[in-house]
Design a protein around this motif. Sequence first.
Motif, PDB file in Angstrom:
ATOM      1  N   VAL A  47      -0.659  -4.790   8.323  1.00 24.78           N
ATOM      2  CA  VAL A  47      -0.231  -5.808   7.362  1.00 24.78           C
ATOM      3  C   VAL A  47       1.244  -5.641   7.014  1.00 24.78           C
ATOM      4  CG1 VAL A  47      -0.547  -6.696   5.019  1.00 24.78           C
ATOM      5  CG2 VAL A  47      -2.546  -6.077   6.399  1.00 24.78           C
ATOM      6  N   GLY A  48       1.688  -4.395   6.848  1.00 25.95           N
ATOM      7  CA  GLY A  48       3.084  -4.145   6.504  1.00 25.95           C
ATOM      8  C   GLY A  48       4.048  -4.594   7.584  1.00 25.95           C
ATOM      9  N   THR A  49       3.672  -4.362   8.842  1.00 24.95           N
ATOM     10  CA  THR A  49       4.566  -4.715   9.947  1.00 24.95           C
ATOM     11  C   THR A  49       4.600  -6.218  10.225  1.00 24.95           C
ATOM     12  OG1 THR A  49       2.762  -4.232  11.518  1.00 24.95           O
ATOM     13  CG2 THR A  49       4.387  -2.485  11.106  1.00 24.95           C
ATOM     14  N   GLU A  50       3.756  -6.985   9.542  1.00 25.74           N
ATOM     15  CA  GLU A  50       3.818  -8.439   9.698  1.00 25.74           C
ATOM     16  C   GLU A  50       5.066  -9.020   9.040  1.00 25.74           C
ATOM     17  OE1 GLU A  50       0.189  -9.923   8.110  1.00 25.74           O
ATOM     18  OE2 GLU A  50      -1.032  -9.331   9.849  1.00 25.74           O
ATOM     19  N   ALA A  51       5.641  -8.285   8.086  1.00 28.02           N
ATOM     20  CA  ALA A  51       6.816  -8.794   7.375  1.00 28.02           C
ATOM     21  C   ALA A  51       8.014  -7.858   7.453  1.00 28.02           C
ATOM     22  CB  ALA A  51       6.469  -9.049   5.903  1.00 28.02           C
ATOM     23  N   TYR A  52       7.779  -6.590   7.732  1.00 22.95           N
ATOM     24  CA  TYR A  52       8.861  -5.606   7.736  1.00 22.95           C
ATOM     25  C   TYR A  52       8.900  -4.858   9.062  1.00 22.95           C
ATOM     26  CZ  TYR A  52       8.297  -6.578   2.788  1.00 22.95           C
ATOM     27  OH  TYR A  52       8.171  -7.225   1.581  1.00 22.95           O
ATOM     28  N   ALA A  53      10.076  -4.371   9.406  1.00 20.12           N
ATOM     29  CA  ALA A  53      10.242  -3.608  10.643  1.00 20.12           C
ATOM     30  C   ALA A  53       9.476  -2.287  10.533  1.00 20.12           C
ATOM     31  CB  ALA A  53      11.718  -3.337  10.892  1.00 20.12           C
ATOM     32  N   VAL A 239       2.551  -1.667   1.925  1.00 19.41           N
ATOM     33  CA  VAL A 239       3.427  -0.511   2.129  1.00 19.41           C
ATOM     34  C   VAL A 239       3.339   0.443   0.934  1.00 19.41           C
ATOM     35  CG1 VAL A 239       5.820   0.238   2.380  1.00 19.41           C
ATOM     36  CG2 VAL A 239       5.011  -1.769   3.630  1.00 19.41           C
ATOM     37  N   VAL A 240       3.315  -0.123  -0.269  1.00 21.98           N
ATOM     38  CA  VAL A 240       3.211   0.709  -1.472  1.00 21.98           C
ATOM     39  C   VAL A 240       1.894   1.493  -1.459  1.00 21.98           C
ATOM     40  CG1 VAL A 240       3.020   0.711  -3.989  1.00 21.98           C
ATOM     41  CG2 VAL A 240       4.672  -0.804  -2.863  1.00 21.98           C
ATOM     42  N   ALA A 241       0.797   0.810  -1.120  1.00 23.41           N
ATOM     43  CA  ALA A 241      -0.504   1.479  -1.069  1.00 23.41           C
ATOM     44  C   ALA A 241      -0.545   2.527   0.030  1.00 23.41           C
ATOM     45  CB  ALA A 241      -1.608   0.443  -0.841  1.00 23.41           C
ATOM     46  N   LEU A 242       0.080   2.204   1.159  1.00 24.20           N
ATOM     47  CA  LEU A 242       0.121   3.145   2.282  1.00 24.20           C
ATOM     48  C   LEU A 242       0.811   4.441   1.874  1.00 24.20           C
ATOM     49  CD1 LEU A 242      -0.417   3.558   5.343  1.00 24.20           C
ATOM     50  CD2 LEU A 242       1.834   2.553   5.756  1.00 24.20           C
ATOM     51  N   GLY A 243       1.887   4.313   1.089  1.00 25.18           N
ATOM     52  CA  GLY A 243       2.615   5.506   0.668  1.00 25.18           C
ATOM     53  C   GLY A 243       1.962   6.229  -0.499  1.00 25.18           C
ATOM     54  N   ALA A 244       1.678   5.476  -1.571  1.00 25.09           N
ATOM     55  CA  ALA A 244       1.142   6.099  -2.774  1.00 25.09           C
ATOM     56  C   ALA A 244      -0.268   6.630  -2.582  1.00 25.09           C
ATOM     57  CB  ALA A 244       1.181   5.092  -3.925  1.00 25.09           C
TER      58      ALA A 244
END
Length: 363
Positions: A47-53, A239-244
Motif C-alpha cells: 500500500v505504501g509503495t502505491e504512492a511513495y518510492a 507507512v506510519v503503521a509499518l514503522g510504529a
Amino acid sequence: MTAAASSRTSSDPRRAPAAPGRPRLDWRIRFAALSAVWGFSFLLIKVGTEAYAPFQVTLGRLFFGTAVLAVAMSVRRQRMPRSLRTWGHLTVAAFLLNALPFSLFAYSELTIPSTLAGICNATSPLWGMVLSVVALSEDRPTRRRVAGLGIGFLGVLTVLGAWQGFSGLDVGGTAMALLASLSYPVGWIYVRRTLAGSSHSNLSLMGAQLLLATVQLAVVTPLFTTMPTSFPVVPLLAVVALGALGTGFALLVQYGLVHEVGPTTAQMVTYFIPVIATAAGVLVLGEQLSWNTPVGALIVLAGAALTQSRAKPRTATMVADPRTEGSAGEPATTDAAPVATPAEDAVRLPDAPSPAKAPAPQP
C-alpha cells in the motif's frame, strides 16, 4: 531484526519470570499480535509503495520505528552505547538487518504480490543454515537439517512454478525478495562474530541500530527520489503503521517474548508470518493465488522447521556421562539458544544465537 536480538538471552533461555507486582498480558496473546503485525507488514509495504518510492517507504518505516524505541528508551531511562567500536559494528548490522532488506522488500513489491514477498521472507532460516555451516565451524549439519534444507528449497521451486519455466514470474522482484531474506542470516552471523558478549543494554543496542539504519536511508533517499508532491492519506498511514507497529512495537514485543518464553518458542512466529501475509494479500488486496503458492509455502515452512529442529535428548539418568559437557540427559552439543526480532526483537548476550536458529526475520 536487530543486533540486540542476536546478542543476548536470559540465563535460562526457556523462561525468565516477570518482575513481581507487574501483571503482564499472556504471552500467547502477544505472540498472536506479533504474528499479525509482521504478517500484515507486507500488505502495508504494498500500500505504501502505491504512492511513495520504495526508499521513501523504508525511510518512513525506520523513522517511526526509531521514534517508538526512543520513547521506550526515555521511559526506561536507557542511554545509547558510548563505545565507538560498538557503533561501528552496529552500523554494519543496521545495513544488513534493516536498511538493505527493508529496501529490497519495498522494491520487490513494485512488481510481485505481497503474498509472494511474505513467502520469500520465510526462506531466511534455510539461507541461515547454509551460511552457518560455511561461516561457523561449530554449526555442523545433521541429517535432519540437511533434509530440511532440501525440502525447503523444493518448496521454493514449487512456489515459483519451476516446472512451468517460471512463466508469469517477475524474476527481478522475486530475486530482490529472496536477497532480502538472505541478508538477515548474513547480518546474524556478523553480529555473532562481533557483538556477542556486549555489555550494553538490549534496548540501547536496538535503538542505536535502528537510528543508524534511519540515517543510512536519510542519506540515500534524496539521491534516488524526489520529494512527493502530495501525501495520500491511506499510503501515509500504511507507512506510519509499518514503522510504529511493524518495526518499533514489534521489536519490543519480540524482545519481551524471548525474555519470557525463550528464543525457540518466540522464533516460531516465523511460521505464521507467510500464512497471514498470504491471507491479507488475497482478502484485502485481492491478489490472485494459484495452487502452487500455498502448497509451496507449506513445503518451505516444513523444511525451515526441520533445519531448526533438534533430536530429542536422551532420557536423563542418575549418573552423568563423563563424555558429555552438559548435565545428565542433556546433549553435549546443541544449537545456541536464539533471540528475537526481527523486528525488532529479543535478546541474548553473552553468546549470540546460531544463525540457523536465529530470531524470526523481520519483514
